[in-house]
Design a protein around this motif. Structure first.
Motif, PDB file in Angstrom:
ATOM      1  N   ALA B 202       0.828  -1.206   0.000  1.00 30.68           N
ATOM      2  CA  ALA B 202       0.000   0.000   0.000  1.00 30.68           C
ATOM      3  C   ALA B 202       0.866   1.261   0.000  1.00 30.68           C
ATOM      4  CB  ALA B 202      -0.936  -0.010   1.209  1.00 30.68           C
ATOM      5  N   GLN B 203       1.915   1.230   0.795  1.00 29.63           N
ATOM      6  CA  GLN B 203       2.801   2.395   0.863  1.00 29.63           C
ATOM      7  C   GLN B 203       3.402   2.722  -0.494  1.00 29.63           C
ATOM      8  OE1 GLN B 203       5.864   2.070   3.826  1.00 29.63           O
ATOM      9  NE2 GLN B 203       4.399   1.678   5.497  1.00 29.63           N
ATOM     10  N   ALA B 204       3.920   1.692  -1.142  1.00 29.23           N
ATOM     11  CA  ALA B 204       4.571   1.919  -2.437  1.00 29.23           C
ATOM     12  C   ALA B 204       3.564   2.430  -3.454  1.00 29.23           C
ATOM     13  CB  ALA B 204       5.216   0.624  -2.925  1.00 29.23           C
ATOM     14  N   MET B 205       2.389   1.842  -3.421  1.00 31.66           N
ATOM     15  CA  MET B 205       1.353   2.254  -4.366  1.00 31.66           C
ATOM     16  C   MET B 205       0.996   3.721  -4.147  1.00 31.66           C
ATOM     17  SD  MET B 205       0.473  -0.305  -6.378  1.00 31.66           S
ATOM     18  CE  MET B 205      -1.257  -0.223  -6.883  1.00 31.66           C
ATOM     19  N   THR B 206       0.700   4.030  -2.911  1.00 36.00           N
ATOM     20  CA  THR B 206       0.304   5.395  -2.581  1.00 36.00           C
ATOM     21  C   THR B 206       1.402   6.385  -2.952  1.00 36.00           C
ATOM     22  OG1 THR B 206      -0.918   4.462  -0.731  1.00 36.00           O
ATOM     23  CG2 THR B 206      -0.593   6.848  -0.733  1.00 36.00           C
ATOM     24  N   ALA B 207       2.628   6.023  -2.607  1.00 34.03           N
ATOM     25  CA  ALA B 207       3.755   6.915  -2.891  1.00 34.03           C
ATOM     26  C   ALA B 207       3.880   7.185  -4.384  1.00 34.03           C
ATOM     27  CB  ALA B 207       5.045   6.309  -2.355  1.00 34.03           C
ATOM     28  N   ALA B 208       3.460   6.216  -5.180  1.00 35.65           N
ATOM     29  CA  ALA B 208       3.561   6.385  -6.626  1.00 35.65           C
ATOM     30  C   ALA B 208       2.296   7.009  -7.208  1.00 35.65           C
ATOM     31  CB  ALA B 208       3.829   5.026  -7.282  1.00 35.65           C
ATOM     32  N   GLY B 209       1.394   7.356  -6.323  1.00 30.00           N
ATOM     33  CA  GLY B 209       0.161   7.968  -6.799  1.00 30.00           C
ATOM     34  C   GLY B 209      -0.801   6.968  -7.412  1.00 30.00           C
ATOM     35  N   LEU B 210      -0.613   5.685  -7.086  1.00 25.43           N
ATOM     36  CA  LEU B 210      -1.511   4.673  -7.633  1.00 25.43           C
ATOM     37  C   LEU B 210      -2.523   4.264  -6.576  1.00 25.43           C
ATOM     38  CD1 LEU B 210       1.110   2.453  -9.494  1.00 25.43           C
ATOM     39  CD2 LEU B 210      -0.521   4.069 -10.500  1.00 25.43           C
ATOM     40  N   GLN B 211      -3.634   3.794  -7.062  1.00 26.51           N
ATOM     41  CA  GLN B 211      -4.679   3.379  -6.139  1.00 26.51           C
ATOM     42  C   GLN B 211      -4.586   1.895  -5.812  1.00 26.51           C
ATOM     43  OE1 GLN B 211      -8.720   3.988  -6.893  1.00 26.51           O
ATOM     44  NE2 GLN B 211      -8.608   6.231  -6.865  1.00 26.51           N
ATOM     45  N   VAL B 212      -4.875   1.565  -4.564  1.00 28.04           N
ATOM     46  CA  VAL B 212      -5.013   0.155  -4.207  1.00 28.04           C
ATOM     47  C   VAL B 212      -6.472  -0.217  -4.440  1.00 28.04           C
ATOM     48  CG1 VAL B 212      -4.875  -1.534  -2.358  1.00 28.04           C
ATOM     49  CG2 VAL B 212      -3.182   0.296  -2.493  1.00 28.04           C
ATOM     50  N   ASP B 213      -6.670  -0.993  -5.468  1.00 28.44           N
ATOM     51  CA  ASP B 213      -8.033  -1.353  -5.834  1.00 28.44           C
ATOM     52  C   ASP B 213      -8.442  -2.634  -5.105  1.00 28.44           C
ATOM     53  OD1 ASP B 213     -10.374  -2.161  -6.994  1.00 28.44           O
ATOM     54  OD2 ASP B 213      -9.707  -1.810  -9.058  1.00 28.44           O
ATOM     55  N   PRO B 214      -9.410  -2.549  -4.228  1.00 29.88           N
ATOM     56  CA  PRO B 214      -9.815  -3.752  -3.469  1.00 29.88           C
ATOM     57  C   PRO B 214     -10.257  -4.891  -4.373  1.00 29.88           C
ATOM     58  CG  PRO B 214     -11.255  -1.861  -2.980  1.00 29.88           C
ATOM     59  CD  PRO B 214     -10.184  -1.362  -3.879  1.00 29.88           C
ATOM     60  N   LEU B 215     -10.684  -4.560  -5.573  1.00 32.24           N
ATOM     61  CA  LEU B 215     -11.083  -5.613  -6.505  1.00 32.24           C
ATOM     62  C   LEU B 215      -9.881  -6.399  -7.007  1.00 32.24           C
ATOM     63  CD1 LEU B 215     -13.875  -3.931  -8.647  1.00 32.24           C
ATOM     64  CD2 LEU B 215     -14.081  -5.719  -6.911  1.00 32.24           C
ATOM     65  N   LEU B 216      -8.725  -5.781  -6.860  1.00 34.66           N
ATOM     66  CA  LEU B 216      -7.518  -6.453  -7.340  1.00 34.66           C
ATOM     67  C   LEU B 216      -6.776  -7.154  -6.213  1.00 34.66           C
ATOM     68  CD1 LEU B 216      -6.133  -4.008 -10.041  1.00 34.66           C
ATOM     69  CD2 LEU B 216      -7.676  -5.958 -10.260  1.00 34.66           C
ATOM     70  N   GLU B 217      -7.483  -7.438  -5.122  1.00 34.49           N
ATOM     71  CA  GLU B 217      -6.877  -8.228  -4.057  1.00 34.49           C
ATOM     72  C   GLU B 217      -7.583  -9.569  -3.954  1.00 34.49           C
ATOM     73  OE1 GLU B 217      -6.370  -6.519  -0.115  1.00 34.49           O
ATOM     74  OE2 GLU B 217      -5.216  -8.326   0.358  1.00 34.49           O
ATOM     75  N   ALA B 218      -6.788 -10.626  -3.875  1.00 31.41           N
ATOM     76  CA  ALA B 218      -7.342 -11.967  -3.676  1.00 31.41           C
ATOM     77  C   ALA B 218      -6.483 -12.657  -2.625  1.00 31.41           C
ATOM     78  CB  ALA B 218      -7.329 -12.743  -4.984  1.00 31.41           C
ATOM     79  N   PHE B 219      -6.994 -13.730  -2.077  1.00 34.93           N
ATOM     80  CA  PHE B 219      -6.267 -14.381  -0.989  1.00 34.93           C
ATOM     81  C   PHE B 219      -5.824 -15.789  -1.346  1.00 34.93           C
ATOM     82  CE2 PHE B 219      -8.958 -11.110   0.786  1.00 34.93           C
ATOM     83  CZ  PHE B 219      -8.026 -10.382   1.516  1.00 34.93           C
ATOM     84  N   GLY B 220      -4.585 -16.097  -1.019  1.00 31.66           N
ATOM     85  CA  GLY B 220      -4.024 -17.386  -1.431  1.00 31.66           C
ATOM     86  C   GLY B 220      -3.618 -18.280  -0.276  1.00 31.66           C
ATOM     87  N   TYR B 221      -3.813 -17.808   0.943  1.00 25.83           N
ATOM     88  CA  TYR B 221      -3.564 -18.629   2.136  1.00 25.83           C
ATOM     89  C   TYR B 221      -2.182 -19.251   2.187  1.00 25.83           C
ATOM     90  CZ  TYR B 221      -8.521 -17.815   2.354  1.00 25.83           C
ATOM     91  OH  TYR B 221      -9.736 -17.195   2.381  1.00 25.83           O
ATOM     92  N   PHE B 222      -1.255 -18.579   1.546  1.00 27.15           N
ATOM     93  CA  PHE B 222       0.151 -19.005   1.594  1.00 27.15           C
ATOM     94  C   PHE B 222       0.407 -20.414   1.057  1.00 27.15           C
ATOM     95  CE2 PHE B 222       0.229 -15.392   4.483  1.00 27.15           C
ATOM     96  CZ  PHE B 222       1.373 -14.750   4.041  1.00 27.15           C
ATOM     97  N   THR B 223      -0.483 -20.866   0.185  1.00 23.00           N
ATOM     98  CA  THR B 223      -0.214 -22.162  -0.434  1.00 23.00           C
ATOM     99  C   THR B 223      -0.198 -22.010  -1.947  1.00 23.00           C
ATOM    100  OG1 THR B 223      -2.541 -22.778  -0.673  1.00 23.00           O
ATOM    101  CG2 THR B 223      -1.470 -23.348   1.420  1.00 23.00           C
ATOM    102  N   ILE B 224       0.338 -22.999  -2.612  1.00 21.16           N
ATOM    103  CA  ILE B 224       0.401 -22.964  -4.067  1.00 21.16           C
ATOM    104  C   ILE B 224      -1.007 -22.976  -4.653  1.00 21.16           C
ATOM    105  CG2 ILE B 224       1.257 -24.148  -6.123  1.00 21.16           C
ATOM    106  CD1 ILE B 224       3.537 -25.216  -4.514  1.00 21.16           C
ATOM    107  N   GLU B 225      -1.799 -23.919  -4.158  1.00 18.63           N
ATOM    108  CA  GLU B 225      -3.165 -24.025  -4.663  1.00 18.63           C
ATOM    109  C   GLU B 225      -3.912 -22.708  -4.452  1.00 18.63           C
ATOM    110  OE1 GLU B 225      -1.804 -25.997  -2.525  1.00 18.63           O
ATOM    111  OE2 GLU B 225      -1.658 -27.960  -3.498  1.00 18.63           O
ATOM    112  N   GLY B 226      -3.726 -22.172  -3.252  1.00 17.68           N
ATOM    113  CA  GLY B 226      -4.401 -20.918  -2.944  1.00 17.68           C
ATOM    114  C   GLY B 226      -3.975 -19.812  -3.886  1.00 17.68           C
ATOM    115  N   GLY B 227      -2.704 -19.775  -4.182  1.00 16.41           N
ATOM    116  CA  GLY B 227      -2.190 -18.754  -5.092  1.00 16.41           C
ATOM    117  C   GLY B 227      -2.777 -18.909  -6.478  1.00 16.41           C
TER     118      GLY B 227
END
Lengths: 339, 339
Positions: B202-227
């Motif tokens: 989030a910090q890097a995005m904001t610093a670059a003037g980019l938006q963190v789009d909640p639609l572009l977040e998904a969860f992978g539960y730290f596993t390969i399958e999840g990813g």
DNA sequence: GGGGTCTCCACAAGCGGTTACATCAAATCT
DNA sequence: AGATTTGATGTAACCGCTTGTGGAGACCCC
């Protein structure tokens, strides 16, 4: 700080001997007494002192696991099976990484470190050529090996010959004829598994009336990089193989990479089959002969515990079944429609 | 069977006290006496009895490693670093796998098992939500954590915020604007590393003037399958991201697979960057922020030993530097020629 | 040369359990 | 009822090492 058995004895109005017996579930203790002692011990938050118990009884209640690597897939997976069983049996697990001669770690004197410290030893796939192996076995305590066989020592492994035959036969069934192999190393003292897998390959080939072409053998030293180099070598042969049996999944991974680098499609242009059932094999779509690695550790640990209990080592090697899992990295030989 | 210190003392013509001091290198022993004792001990093949020594001294000479997993890459790699240092320091390493609540292993009561058994504890990335964590810390013995931070307890981790920023900035530098993220889990009690990596992104995005789009977040539960599932979800968005930051390499592996399944080329059609420096990342050509995992273990073990020696825990978290390794999975945004 | 220091070492009391043996009451046998 | 077995518990001798205390001799100083 430090409730002793004496405190418990006093509080329960019995002798320390009775507390000791009661808490360890020994017979010849009245059930009411036992419950009272347990209650008092719990109330006092008493924890037995392992050092004292060990000194007095002569048993350490711990098992050493000796391994050449900790971070590699096979070893850590075996380890997790071992840990599971030992924890269940309320045994301490002492982890010891032995050096590997051609490695950065050249640890000597692991054997003496184990001397009065453990009641049993589990050895994971230490190369038979390692001089420390003998030292450890000569300690003369209950010992069991995993993924390695030493005469006179109980061991748990897969049937490597059968596994290799399974993999090779799969390629043969797909109609392949020019089948290559990625071996471990050209050394004269091969690892047990290495030797057996080579043998299984040869058996399957011969049984199918196919020739083992020495030109179609390369060595990958059981690493990904090695596998990649070996595959590259095979591909640059005048007449490269249409299918390759890699002695381990990690080498097969490298082989897949080499294929990609050459613009060849696994399972279409060249088939690759490995042995191990490595975690990543599924994700790399590698056909492989899966060995139940966690079970290997679990079974060996249980065998060791039995040996420690009964005193009678069961020398006969335990062979665990493997299973061929077919994925995308193998396919019919071009021009063949068999299978 | 079992040479005691008394045998050595007699053979050397000194008292057991002197043998004890001589062999342990304590001062106030004449050098000639010491050498004689050492010689005799060696001749007799004397090995000290750890139990007796522990009972008498009150020190156990061992360290427990508590971990939720043994067979996973991160954990076994940390473990190997730890083992290295402990062995060097001549300490026994007691391996204990704690259950993981949402896992098959639901082991309780790890803390009591450690009570009088070890002098120090090393905890590897146990989720802060695990109730056993507190119990173990409340044991009140020298403790150090790896890959997890608990207030008041010495810890060794990478700077997860910086690592995430590094990864994200790399994507930004390549000209990407629609940048997605594969997180761990939508839980309200995120893992420390998880939380920080999200924050860094989030910090890097904001610093670059980019938006963190909640639609572009998904969860992978730290596993390969999840990813893989997470990436698939992102790809089926109306306007999918051109680049994705995965909070772990394993999830990134899954993401790569998802790309392949959709016929997309990593680094060309969609860029993927991970964090970890997993063994396989090189072979999967994944751009990642490498953390020196073995060093994490090594440093933590050394910090723990220091703490056990000096008694003064150094509460300030130790942050280890990470490094961006650029590989083929990231490339310039299409239509962009920056960098 | 007597009265300190300083070294080097022996003595012996633990450390906290385990277990062989003794004890004693209750149960069983004759 | 007296002899004998049986089960529950206590007594105490270890297990093998560490370490506080104290003493003997060497060395030094005034």
């Amino acid at each position: 700080m430090g409730i002793t058995i004496r405190d418990v004895a006093e509080a329960a109005g019995v002798s320390t001997a009775t507390v000791s017996r009661a808490l360890r579930g020994l017979p010849n203790v009245d059930e009411r007494t036992r419950r009272r002692v347990q209650q008092v011990a719990a109330d006092l938050d008493y924890v037995i002192s392992p050092s004292a118990s060990r000194l007095a009884s002569g048993r350490t209640g711990s098992v050493a696991v000796v391994t050449p690597y900790i971070a590699r897939w096979f070893f850590s997976t075996v380890l997790s099976g071992v840990e599971d069983v030992l924890q269940e049996a309320d045994m301490d697990l002492l982890l010891t990484c032995i050096g590997d001669h051609n490695n950065q770690l050249n640890r000597s004197g692991v054997a003496p470190r184990l001397r009065r410290r453990v009641d049993g030893i589990l050895i994971i796939a230490v190369p038979p050529s390692d001089p420390q192996l003998r030292e450890i076995i000569d300690l003369g305590m209950p010992t069991s090996t995993i993924g390695l066989t030493v005469v006179g020592v109980p061991s748990v492994t897969i049937d490597d010959i059968a596994a290799a035959r399974l993999a090779t036969q799969h390629l043969i069934n797909l109609g392949h004829q020019r089948i290559g192999i990625i071996g471990g190393s050209p050394s004269e003292a091969p690892f047990t598994a290495e030797f057996d897998r080579e043998a299984g390959f040869a058996q399957a080939m011969t049984a199918a009336g196919l020739q083992v072409d020495p030109l179609l053998e390369a060595f990958g030293y059981f690493t990904i990089e090695g596998g990649e180099a070996a595959m590259t070598a095979l591909l640059t042969q005048p007449t490269p193989p249409t299918a390759v049996f890699a002695l381990s999944d990690e080498m097969a991974f490298g082989a897949l990479r080499a294929l990609r680098a050459h613009g060849l499609r696994p399972g279409v242009d060249v088939s690759i089959v490995g042995v191990d059932g490595h975690d990543m094999s599924e994700h790399l779509d590698l056909t492989t002969v899966v060995q139940p690695v966690t079970d290997l550790g679990r079974i060996a640990a249980e065998a060791l515990l039995a040996q420690m209990r009964d005193g009678a080592p069961d020398i006969d090697p335990i062979r665990v079944a493997t299973q061929l899992v077919v994925r995308g990295s193998t396919g019919p030989a071009s021009g063949s429609t068999r299978e």
